[in-house]
Design a protein around this motif. Structure first.
Motif, PDB file in Angstrom:
ATOM      1  N   MET A   1     -18.003  41.109  -0.166  1.00 21.59           N
ATOM      2  CA  MET A   1     -18.067  41.510  -1.680  1.00 21.59           C
ATOM      3  C   MET A   1     -19.113  42.664  -2.452  1.00 21.59           C
ATOM      4  O   MET A   1     -19.203  42.950  -3.147  1.00 21.59           O
ATOM      5  N   GLY A   2     -20.098  42.582  -1.580  1.00 20.47           N
ATOM      6  CA  GLY A   2     -20.913  44.177  -1.941  1.00 20.47           C
ATOM      7  C   GLY A   2     -21.843  43.042  -2.532  1.00 20.47           C
ATOM      8  O   GLY A   2     -22.023  42.221  -3.168  1.00 20.47           O
TER       9      GLY A   2
ATOM     10  N   LEU B   1     -20.909  44.462  -8.545  1.00 18.62           N
ATOM     11  CA  LEU B   1     -19.635  43.472  -9.005  1.00 18.62           C
ATOM     12  C   LEU B   1     -19.962  43.160 -10.296  1.00 18.62           C
ATOM     13  O   LEU B   1     -18.846  42.979 -10.568  1.00 18.62           O
TER      14      LEU B   1
ATOM     15  N   ARG C   1     -18.490  45.537 -12.238  1.00 18.73           N
ATOM     16  CA  ARG C   1     -16.717  45.653 -12.924  1.00 18.73           C
ATOM     17  C   ARG C   1     -16.594  44.649 -13.809  1.00 18.73           C
ATOM     18  O   ARG C   1     -15.807  44.954 -14.693  1.00 18.73           O
ATOM     19  N   TYR C   2     -16.842  43.612 -13.218  1.00 16.91           N
ATOM     20  CA  TYR C   2     -16.879  42.055 -13.965  1.00 16.91           C
ATOM     21  C   TYR C   2     -16.980  42.739 -15.863  1.00 16.91           C
ATOM     22  O   TYR C   2     -16.033  42.602 -16.513  1.00 16.91           O
ATOM     23  N   ALA C   3     -17.834  43.013 -15.972  1.00 21.26           N
ATOM     24  CA  ALA C   3     -18.291  43.081 -17.764  1.00 21.26           C
ATOM     25  C   ALA C   3     -17.637  44.706 -17.796  1.00 21.26           C
ATOM     26  O   ALA C   3     -17.884  44.919 -19.000  1.00 21.26           O
TER      27      ALA C   3
END
Lengths: 111, 312
Positions: free
Chosen positions: B57-58, B63, B66-68
């Motif tokens: 998942m890193g 991450l 990317r979500y925001a």
């Protein structure tokens, strides 16, 4: 960079946009994150979880997907499916894709 | 699931970086997704699989970005050209001017040469660092909170009118260098008069240049030098020599060089007490003649160069 690495990088560039189209196509039926990832990878559309999961939320925010929590099973999961607007976008993208395939195959035949 | 599991720590690290209204939902989905992946890899135990899945998942910062839907860059490609251009102007044009002004102020305060040079270096470092820090902060905030993408970003539109003149960079460096030399001479003249840096054995403080000049020829010399500094700044700001600028440059150079040559030629240059204290040093006639001619030659050459740049 060797030619093999160059090909891998360029192929990744080519695939990048196809994940969205594949999601819009597959999510005609409601599906949750991990199962969708498996289906995509089995179908040959390789994508990582850390790319796919945020992408699903972004498509939802843009109104192309809707989501619903399913709490019937012991592990609650968020199911996504295509919205009516998402279906329209998918139809347009499929047309774009076919045009691209036609153009590229014509170009590569002449070459 | 206890709050100390790797998964729980990972989820926490991700969701604390995204907007509060999405945190619970993203956290619940991430937990389920990670658990699904672990179960698929290793249906029995939960040993190595958890670590492996989280590794894939890193970095949580990546991450969360990317979500925001947030850029993973302090200053992204949209703002970068404007940032670099503005930074260049601040460091190449504004910083030298600020430094010269601070040097002149120190000189007028009668600071010693060492203190003036130290303060000038300090100004370059601190003011330069401030320029970089504040500009970067403003652009990073604009990147973070400004409009994403789209043509609405005025700073992004570029036209060929913004291309610098081909010969510009060389002549600009020369202009800044000349400006610095003129400002240094101006500063030294004022400094030796106000600070009287030369101290005799008897403890008497003397200036190097003849104090009588301050009731006569020194003023056109200073006015000429000040004019040269101002014109150098204007040249740096406008980017090229215009007809009025070159004419004013020639006039200011004449205002400086002609009285200076006369002062040297007529031996009014040094303070006679200063020369006497150096042991009755008498400079040979040739010194004054050569220096006077040198001043005229350098000034004439400067004017000639400016005219050539202007006509190019």
């Amino acid at each position: 960079m060797t030619s093999e690495e160059l090909i891998l990088t360029q192929a990744q560039e080519l695939r990048r946009g196809t994940v969205v189209l594949a999601c819009l196509a597959l999510l005609e039926e409601p599906q949750y994150g991990y199962a969708l990832l498996e289906t995509l990878n089995d179908a040959g559309v390789t994508v990582d979880g850390n790319t796919l999961y945020p992408l699903l939320r972004r498509l939802e925010k843009q109104g192309l997907l809707t989501s619903e929590w399913n709490t019937d099973e012991s592990r609650p999961r968020k199911f996504y499916r295509v919205s009516p607007e998402g279906s329209q976008v998918r139809a347009r993208l499929v047309r774009e894709w076919r045009d691209l395939v036609t153009s590229i195959s014509r170009l590569t035949k002449e070459a | 699931m206890t709050p100390t599991t790797l998964t729980e720590r990972y989820v926490h690290e991700v969701v604390r970086r995204i907007p509060a209204d999405q945190r619970d939902d993203v956290a619940a989905e991430l937990r389920a997704t990670i658990a699904d992946t672990i179960d698929a890899r290793d249906p029995d135990g939960r040993g190595a699989a958890e670590r492996e899945v989280l590794t894939e998942m890193g970095d949580p910062i990546r991450l969360a970005a990317r979500y925001a839907d947030r850029p993973l860059a302090l200053i992204g490609p949209d703002l970068y050209p404007a940032y670099i251009r503005l930074l260049g102007v601040l460091l190449a044009a504004v910083l030298p001017v600020v430094t010269v002004i601070s040097v002149v102020v120190d000189v007028l305060d009668g600071d010693s040469l060492g203190a003036v040079i130290g303060a000038a270096l300090g100004t370059v470092l601190t003011v330069g660092a401030q320029f970089i820090a504040w500009l970067t902060l403003v652009f990073a905030l604009a990147e973070r909170f400004g409009k994403r993408r789209g043509a609405a970003r005025g700073a992004g539109s570029w036209t060929p009118d913004q291309l610098p003149e081909a010969a510009d960079s060389g002549s600009r460096t020369a202009a800044i260098g000349g400006l610095a030399v003129d400002a240094l001479i101006l500063g030294l003249i004022v400094w030796q008069h106000t600070a009287k840096p030369y101290v005799t054995d008897g403890g008497e403080r003397l200036s190097v240049l003849d104090p009588a000049l301050w009731t006569g020829w020194m003023w056109p010399v200073l006015a000429g030098l000040a004019g040269l500094v101002v014109l150098g700044v204007l040249r740096t700001a406008t980017g090229r020599w215009t007809t009025p600028l070159v004419a004013a440059y020639a006039a200011a150079n004449a205002l400086f060089a002609l009285p200076m040559a006369w002062i040297l030629h007529s031996r009014q240059f040094f303070d006679s007490d200063f020369l006497a204290d150096l042991g009755g040093l008498v400079a040979p006639d040739a010194f004054y003649t050569v220096t006077a001619l040198g001043v005229l030659a350098v000034s004439a050459h400067d004017v000639y160069k400016r005219v050539r740049e202007w006509r190019a």
